[in-house]
Design an enzyme around this catalytic site. Sequence first.
Site, short mmCIF file in Angstrom:
data_model
loop_
_atom_site.label_atom_id
_atom_site.label_comp_id
_atom_site.label_asym_id
_atom_site.label_seq_id
_atom_site.Cartn_x
_atom_site.Cartn_y
_atom_site.Cartn_z
CB CYS A 130 -0.88 0.06 1.24
SG CYS A 130 -1.73 -1.44 1.64
CB CYS A 185 -5.84 3.28 4.32
SG CYS A 185 -5.60 1.79 5.29
CB CYS A 193 -4.60 -1.77 8.26
SG CYS A 193 -4.86 -1.43 6.53
CG ASP A 230 -0.46 2.19 4.18
OD1 ASP A 230 -0.55 3.01 3.25
OD2 ASP A 230 -1.43 1.56 4.64
#
Lengths: 230, 179
Positions: free
Chosen positions: B72, B99, B142, B74
Amino acid sequence: MWRRGAGLLRPHLAAAAAATGRVRRHPAPHIPAVPYSSASSSSCRQILGTFRHSIGVQYRRLLSQAGGGGGSDACWSCGVAGAFLSCGSCGSVQPVDPAVDYFQIFGLNKEYNIKDNNLEGRYKEWQKKLHPDLVHSKSELKLEGIHVDEEKTINDPKLLMEMMEIREAVNDASDSQTLEKIQSQVKEKLETWSHSFQEAFEKKDFDRAIEATQRMRYYERAVEETVKKL
Amino acid sequence: MLRAGGRRLLAPGLRRLGFGAAGEAGPAAAAAAGVRAYHERVVDHYNNPRNVGSFDKDDPNVGTGLVGAPACGDVMKLQIRVDEDSGKIVDACFKTFGCGSAIASSSVATEWVKGKPMDEVLTIKNTEIAKHLSLPPVKLHCSMLAEDAIKAAVKDYEAKKAKVGPKGEDSPSEKAAEA
């Protein structure tokens, strides 16, 4: 005309089998020369068309995976020499040189009036090695070996610190001039790592290739953020 | 899918940009109108992320966990401040670029580790965080990021202590070398 969608593969096969069966059922001496050869070539075309299609699918898949290559007869996957269409050692489907014709594929002499009644047999032999149902999972499994686990997290401090700093810089940037500067710097890095990826992939240095894709993803995200703010 | 989610926003920016205080309805509306309906707890942590910030990473009593989800793009930083005598985590903070789920996961993680001894926080599982936030399967990674960040922070703290030695004295020169 004989090139149909992949979904029609089975009907094609059946048609091809029926056609060759029909030919074989007629004793050769009783059939006039012209109708015989036309029947033969039509069944042949059907088989070859189907065949070419299934290879085409694999070829495109390979192209997207291996980034082209080709030319040599060493297997792209295991490196064993003498791989033609399918690797005898690891079973990977090989890229097809467009110059290869069906006579070569079926081991026939290049002549108009083909008197090979085992064409269907040879076709099926190839299908046992090349049919998408078989090689699809195989090649994907092969790729699994070098595939990045998308769920996996990373903890390379150097890489992450760099990404953190870039994102913070984007976040803190208050004017478009600063943002544009960051953007061009990040795009430059993206370019550099894109080349690194290509190099690593060609050398089959997959660890480095994976790192390159990870970095590229982070740079892309950072560029996206600058775009959002600009 | 992951990318779509990953394009959301950045928690550290929320306060700085004034979302947390003034734009209460903004991000909430965005999350509600998005392709996926987030659980109210995610929206809550997203709008009011707890413990956003940074500690001095060279402080001997601070452990820093830096992890990333490369798929992602991230990146998550989670820091703990440990009371040397009790071995308890007295404070925690985070900074996440990712996110909404990643932000909420790290926000929850900082809340959960506070006041707990280090060996206890190591047992925090991503599935607990995911359950608490009702994260959909596609967002499980996540919460994994948050779990890994906690572990990395504890590991960093312990590595620091091991380096300084059992005396517990932190020599300035050593800190400089680490930095």
